[in-house]
Scaffold this active site. Structure first.
Site, short mmCIF file in Angstrom:
data_model
loop_
_atom_site.label_atom_id
_atom_site.label_comp_id
_atom_site.label_asym_id
_atom_site.label_seq_id
_atom_site.Cartn_x
_atom_site.Cartn_y
_atom_site.Cartn_z
N GLU A 1 -23.40 -3.60 -8.44
CA GLU A 1 -22.40 -2.93 -7.60
C GLU A 1 -22.18 -3.75 -6.32
OE1 GLU A 1 -20.28 -0.86 -9.09
OE2 GLU A 1 -21.88 0.54 -9.56
N GLY B 1 -10.66 9.31 -8.25
CA GLY B 1 -11.63 9.43 -7.15
C GLY B 1 -13.04 9.68 -7.62
N LEU C 1 -14.57 5.86 -11.47
CA LEU C 1 -14.37 5.36 -12.83
C LEU C 1 -13.13 4.47 -12.92
CD1 LEU C 1 -15.21 8.61 -14.83
CD2 LEU C 1 -16.71 6.73 -14.21
N SER C 2 -12.64 4.09 -11.74
CA SER C 2 -11.55 3.11 -11.68
C SER C 2 -10.24 3.57 -12.28
CB SER C 2 -11.97 1.84 -12.38
OG SER C 2 -12.35 0.94 -11.43
N SER C 3 -9.84 4.76 -11.92
CA SER C 3 -8.51 5.17 -12.37
C SER C 3 -7.46 4.26 -11.74
CB SER C 3 -8.26 6.64 -12.01
OG SER C 3 -8.45 6.84 -10.64
N ASP D 1 -13.19 -4.18 -11.75
CA ASP D 1 -12.57 -3.01 -12.38
C ASP D 1 -11.43 -3.40 -13.31
OD1 ASP D 1 -14.32 -1.75 -10.74
OD2 ASP D 1 -12.82 -0.97 -9.36
C1 GLA Z 1 -14.82 -0.79 -6.49
C2 GLA Z 1 -14.09 -2.13 -6.51
C3 GLA Z 1 -14.82 -3.17 -7.36
C4 GLA Z 1 -16.30 -3.25 -7.02
C5 GLA Z 1 -16.90 -1.85 -6.95
C6 GLA Z 1 -18.31 -1.87 -6.45
O1 GLA Z 1 -14.79 -0.17 -7.73
O2 GLA Z 1 -12.78 -1.98 -6.96
O3 GLA Z 1 -14.20 -4.42 -7.23
O4 GLA Z 1 -16.50 -3.95 -5.82
O5 GLA Z 1 -16.17 -0.98 -6.11
O6 GLA Z 1 -19.13 -2.54 -7.34
#
Ligand code: GLA
Length: 376
Positions: free
Chosen positions: A24, A112, A115-117, A162
């Site tokens: 992370e 939010g 999970l990268s929506s 992501d």
């Molecule tokens: C977010 C960012 C990623 C990464 C994570 C942490 O999801 O979009 O690029 O830095 O935080 O690992």
């Protein structure tokens, strides 16, 4: 929106969210990450509308939509629109071949929740337009232009993880990505008889974006100091624990902690990849707990809710490990739970969480899944 009545989709794209098993905040420090796409996704339906530059986008999930003119793209006051506008801006700069289109979105990916929506939204649009207008963009182009869109239109100086995970992932694997060279390996992930259970804290402390950029700056400041003695070091990825030890007394404690977390997290990613390859599940679990400890105490991107759930899991012998996944300040914890006790674990965690924070926990299993694709 009027176009909805006559909408006849020509193309459907599924764009997944992701989990990050470990690694992370290492991506923007040019280190290693170990993410994978999951089954939860945003589905995009597209049609060309025959107009030169008018585009209409509607989210069925949130029942909101907007129109835009390709010849006059600029930032919006409405946050989610900026993900779309940013991508269109980047695609127009690169190709100039997009024409009027309509798009309907539907999502089962909680926003939010770490999970990268956002990446799913950016990359799904890029992927869809690439197909619809035969733009000739490679997957890496789509990944990179989506990341740039997030920098310029949304304002989060995110790394590449992501978008990379959303587009490139392969079912049954995690991606060991070197964020410096962008070389990657698919590592098979077999956790049987354990499952990956996400517990959604349902909090997303809105520190996330500003603190994210602050962490990035802190890492850069630490790096600058290290470079005085080690001029060949390009990023924190080139720093090891021995080198860093020199600075324990002299570097500002916060900067030292940030650097120290990144250096150890990079190591953990590589150890995790090895543990997966030999199916050493106990080490998998321990690495997760160690990573969370770093996130919480050194990098300080956790929050009481995530810390509570990770601590709670430690009392349960059928949980091998847990940590908060994603950018931080809430979202989901990722838990490796024995298949026989999943329901019991979710039930107990939900009760304890409700009692402590008066929030209804959301829990679901995820499986490592493939990246963005066309739906037939
Ligand atoms: C977010 C960012 C990623 C990464 C994570 C942490 O999801 O979009 O690029 O830095 O935080 O690992």
């Amino acid at each position: 929106m009027d176009f909805l009545k006559t909408f006849t989709p020509e193309l459907t794209i599924a764009s997944p969210g992701r989990i990050n098993l470990i690694g992370e905040h290492t991506d923007y420090n040019m280190g290693y990450v170990l993410p994978t796409a999951i089954g939860k996704k945003i589905v995009f339906k597209f049609q060309k509308n025959g107009l030169d530059s008018l585009c209409r986008v509607y989210s069925k999930t949130y029942d909101v939509g907007f129109e835009l003119d390709l010849n006059a793209i600029s930032k919006s006051e409405v946050e989610w629109e900026n993900y779309i506008l940013g991508v269109l801006n980047e695609i127009s700069k690169r190709t100039g071949q997009v024409q009027g289109f309509d798009c309907i979105l539907e999502s089962d990916l909680p926003s939010g929740s770490g999970l990268s929506s956002s990446a799913a939204l950016e990359c799904g649009l890029a992927f869809g337009l690439n197909e619809l207008f035969t733009l000739g963009l490679s997957k890496l182009d789509m990944v990179q232009l989506s990341q740039t869109a997030e920098h310029t239109y949304v304002g989060t100086q995110c790394g590449i993880m992501d978008q990379f995970a959303s587009v490139i992932s392969k079912s049954g694997h995690v991606i060991l990505l070197d964020c410096e060279s962008l070389e990657y390996d698919f590592i098979p992930i077999d956790l049987h008889p354990y499952k990956i259970i996400l517990l959604n804290t349902k909090v997303s402390h809105n520190l996330a974006s500003s603190e994210y950029n602050t962490r990035k700056r802190e890492c850069e400041a630490g790096l600058k100091i290290i470079k005085i003695k080690y001029p060949t070091v390009k990023s924190l990825r080139d720093v090891d624990e021995v080198m860093l030890a020199d600075y324990k007394e002299t570097m500002d404690a916060i900067l030292f902690n940030r650097c120290s977390y990144i250096v150890s997290e990079n190591k953990r990613v590589l150890e995790m990849a090895k543990a997966l390859q030999v199916k050493d599940l106990l080490s998998v679990g321990q690495l997760l707990y160690a990573a969370h400890h770093g996130i919480s105490t050194l990098y300080e991107v956790s929050c009481p809710e995530s810390d509570f759930l990770v601590e709670f899991s430690k009392d349960n012998p059928s949980v091998l490990g847990a940590r908060q996944t994603g950018g931080g300040f809430g979202g989901c914890t990722l838990n490796i739970v024995h298949e026989d006790t999943v329901e019991q674990f979710i039930d107990e965690a939900s009760k304890a969480y409700k009692k402590k924070f008066d929030i209804d926990l959301e829990a679901f299993e995820v499986t490592p899944s493939g990246g963005t694709s066309i739906v037939n």
